[in-house]
Design a protein around this motif. Structure first.
Motif, short mmCIF file in Angstrom:
data_model
loop_
_atom_site.label_atom_id
_atom_site.label_comp_id
_atom_site.label_asym_id
_atom_site.label_seq_id
_atom_site.Cartn_x
_atom_site.Cartn_y
_atom_site.Cartn_z
N PRO A 76 1.85 -1.43 10.10
CA PRO A 76 1.73 -1.50 8.63
C PRO A 76 1.05 -2.77 8.16
O PRO A 76 0.95 -2.99 6.95
CB PRO A 76 3.19 -1.47 8.18
CG PRO A 76 3.91 -2.20 9.27
CD PRO A 76 3.17 -1.92 10.55
N PHE A 77 0.57 -3.62 9.09
CA PHE A 77 0.11 -4.95 8.72
C PHE A 77 -1.31 -4.98 8.18
O PHE A 77 -1.68 -5.87 7.43
CB PHE A 77 0.22 -5.90 9.92
CG PHE A 77 1.64 -6.19 10.31
CD1 PHE A 77 2.37 -7.16 9.65
CD2 PHE A 77 2.26 -5.48 11.32
CE1 PHE A 77 3.68 -7.43 10.01
CE2 PHE A 77 3.57 -5.73 11.69
CZ PHE A 77 4.28 -6.71 11.03
N GLY A 78 -2.12 -3.99 8.58
CA GLY A 78 -3.51 -4.02 8.10
C GLY A 78 -4.25 -5.21 8.66
O GLY A 78 -4.32 -5.43 9.87
N VAL A 101 1.44 -11.36 8.22
CA VAL A 101 2.67 -11.46 7.43
C VAL A 101 2.46 -10.65 6.15
O VAL A 101 1.49 -10.88 5.43
CB VAL A 101 3.01 -12.92 7.09
CG1 VAL A 101 4.30 -12.98 6.26
CG2 VAL A 101 3.18 -13.75 8.36
N ILE A 102 3.37 -9.70 5.90
CA ILE A 102 3.25 -8.84 4.72
C ILE A 102 4.57 -8.82 3.97
O ILE A 102 5.64 -8.95 4.58
CB ILE A 102 2.82 -7.40 5.10
CG1 ILE A 102 3.85 -6.78 6.04
CG2 ILE A 102 1.43 -7.39 5.69
CD1 ILE A 102 3.60 -5.32 6.36
N SER A 110 0.81 -1.22 0.00
CA SER A 110 0.00 0.00 0.00
C SER A 110 0.84 1.26 0.00
O SER A 110 0.28 2.36 0.02
CB SER A 110 -0.94 0.00 1.22
OG SER A 110 -0.20 -0.10 2.42
N GLY A 111 2.17 1.14 0.00
CA GLY A 111 3.03 2.31 -0.09
C GLY A 111 3.57 2.82 1.23
O GLY A 111 4.33 3.80 1.25
N LEU A 112 3.20 2.20 2.37
CA LEU A 112 3.69 2.65 3.66
C LEU A 112 5.17 2.34 3.79
O LEU A 112 5.62 1.24 3.44
CB LEU A 112 2.92 1.98 4.80
CG LEU A 112 1.42 2.31 4.88
CD1 LEU A 112 0.78 1.53 6.01
CD2 LEU A 112 1.20 3.80 5.07
#
Length: 475
Positions: free
Chosen positions: A463-465, A469-470, A242-244
């Motif tokens: 930042p995981f939303g 695991v991202i 997402s760009g974070l």
């Protein structure tokens, strides 16, 4: 009299708000200044109600389409109308009336225009009488049963028909009622000049504002993509899908973060369990997920080789292997025999021994043929001398020659090249500035609270939303 107009077909123009109506006059009330139509049509479409009543104040123009009497009709100037005894639509506007009242007489009234399109005698009709039979075709002879056939024809085709069917449909008038530009303006969300309608709801013409399907209708603040700031930058930035922006941290800051979390109750055992769950979920996805792990594939269960050392990173790998074995994955754990092991290793081995997974202490006992996945947990953050030991070199050489893809869990920071060439690496909490070569970097959430990050000087926003695991990409 007003009753003379009953049964006539009329067209009433009530302006742009109410539209056009057509129908048969069913009643005229001179007292309340109203006229009623039966079987009405509104803008060319039949109304769902059998009768509609109009006030003279709403009528702008009245046209007679078919008059059933010989009464005289007068034509005057336009205006809002009222009904008089002679059938004239007279205006309800007067200097003496108030609140839409009507004048006392018709002397001071203006009248709405009345137009006669067609006039015919009252008895004119296309209906056949009860004794009329359907004309027979030329050349057809009447047989013995001709009289009986004529009676059947009279019963079938001699019934009375609706008189309104004899009225021609005015296509031109109904087509004029369709404002094509306005309809497409509502569809496209543009006004007549091609400019998009924006601003107050409803616009200038009372129509609702239109937006595109991918257009945000809520006013939001500009997105801040750098939501994580660290006091000691690790020298490398990553970004999420997402760009974070996710900055890397030094090993010393990462160690302080874990120590602070442990003081608040996030013990090593809880951290090992969380790491094992996240790593096993990632491994199951890499193995094929639901397409591979189904009851129909019992004959070809995936095989995972787990290479672990005698340290915390090795305990994390054993925890991952236990969860994989619980999901019917064939796990082969490699762990050399040591005289003394850490308590975390002993506890994880005790749980792992209760699964169907295997444990070997020699490289010779590992599979010769390629496995589906190799999980590397050989390295340690604080003891770099393990790389010089024979068991480590043998295990790394086996992993590189097996030709299976490698997942490295929590790899250490070092200036040297990784001994095992990994395709994926999994970092914990925040990434370290590792030299993974062409490996893709993933980040897992190990459950460190936000205030714990703040205690070590890290301004943190997750930042995981919706995931644990991202993937991370080089910024």
């Amino acid at each position: 009299m007003a009753a003379d107009w009953l049964g006539s077909l009329v067209s009433i123009n009530c302006g742009t708000t109410l539209g056009m109506y057509q129908g048969e006059v069913s009643s005229v009330d001179q007292t309340s200044q109203t006229i009623s139509l039966r079987q009405p049509f509104h803008n060319g479409v039949r109304c769902p109600v059998p009768e509609v009543t109009f006030s003279a104040m709403d009528i702008r123009e009245l046209k007679f389409l078919d008059i059933q009497t010989q009464s005289g009709v007068s034509r005057t100037s336009a205006g809002q109308g009222s009904l008089s005894d002679s059938g004239v639509i007279s205006s309800g506007q007067s200097g003496q009336n108030s609140r839409g009242g009507y004048p006392a007489n018709n002397t001071h009234c203006t009248t709405a225009p009345i137009t006669i399109l067609r006039k015919g005698p009252p008895a004119l009709s296309s209906n056949r009488g009860p004794n009329q039979a359907t004309p027979k075709k030329n050349g057809v002879k009447n047989g013995g049963g001709g009289g009986q056939m004529r009676l059947r024809d009279d019963e079938c085709f001699g019934a009375d028909m609706d008189e309104s069917l004899d009225t021609d449909f005015d296509f031109e008038a109904n087509l004029a009622l369709f404002d094509k530009a306005a309809v497409f303006s509502q569809i496209d969300g543009t006004d007549y000049n091609g400019v998009r309608s924006r601003g107050t709801p409803g616009g200038e013409r009372g129509t609702p504002t239109r937006y595109r399907h991918d257009e945000n209708i809520l006013e939001v603040k500009p997105v801040v993509y750098r939501q994580i700031t660290v006091p000691q930058h690790g020298g490398k930035d990553y970004c999420t899908d997402s760009g974070l922006v996710v900055p890397s941290v030094s090993y010393e800051l990462h160690k302080c973060l874990l120590a602070s979390a442990e003081r608040h109750g996030l013990s090593l055992d809880r951290r090992l369990e969380m790491t094992g769950v996240c790593a096993s979920q990632m491994a199951l996805t890499l193995l094929g997920g639901p397409n591979r792990l189904t009851p129909k594939n019992n004959h070809q269960r995936p095989t995972v080789a787990l290479l672990c050392g005698p340290h915390v990173q090795g305990a994390q790998g054993i925890s991952c292997g236990r969860h994989l074995a619980n999901h019917e994955v064939e796990v082969i754990l490699f762990l050399p025999n040591f005289v003394k092991m850490q308590e975390s290793i002993t506890n994880e081995l005790s749980l792992y021994s209760k699964t169907s997974g295997k444990q070997v202490a020699s490289i010779k006992d590992l599979p010769v043929s390629p496995v589906d996945l190799v999980i590397n947990c050989l390295d340690c953050h604080e003891n770099g001398f393990l790389r010089d030991q024979a068991w480590y070199l043998a295990a790394a050489d086996w992993a590189n020659q097996n030709r299976a893809p490698v997942l490295s869990i929590d790899p250490p920071v070092s200036g040297q090249k990784q001994a095992v060439e990994a395709k994926w690496t999994l970092s914990l909490g925040l990434p370290l500035p590792i030299d993974g070569g062409e490996a893709r970097v993933y980040l897992c959430d190990i459950g460190v609270p936000k205030q714990v990050f703040q205690e070590v000087g890290i301004n943190y926003h997750s930042p995981f939303g919706c995931k644990f695991v991202i993937p991370l990409h080089s910024a």
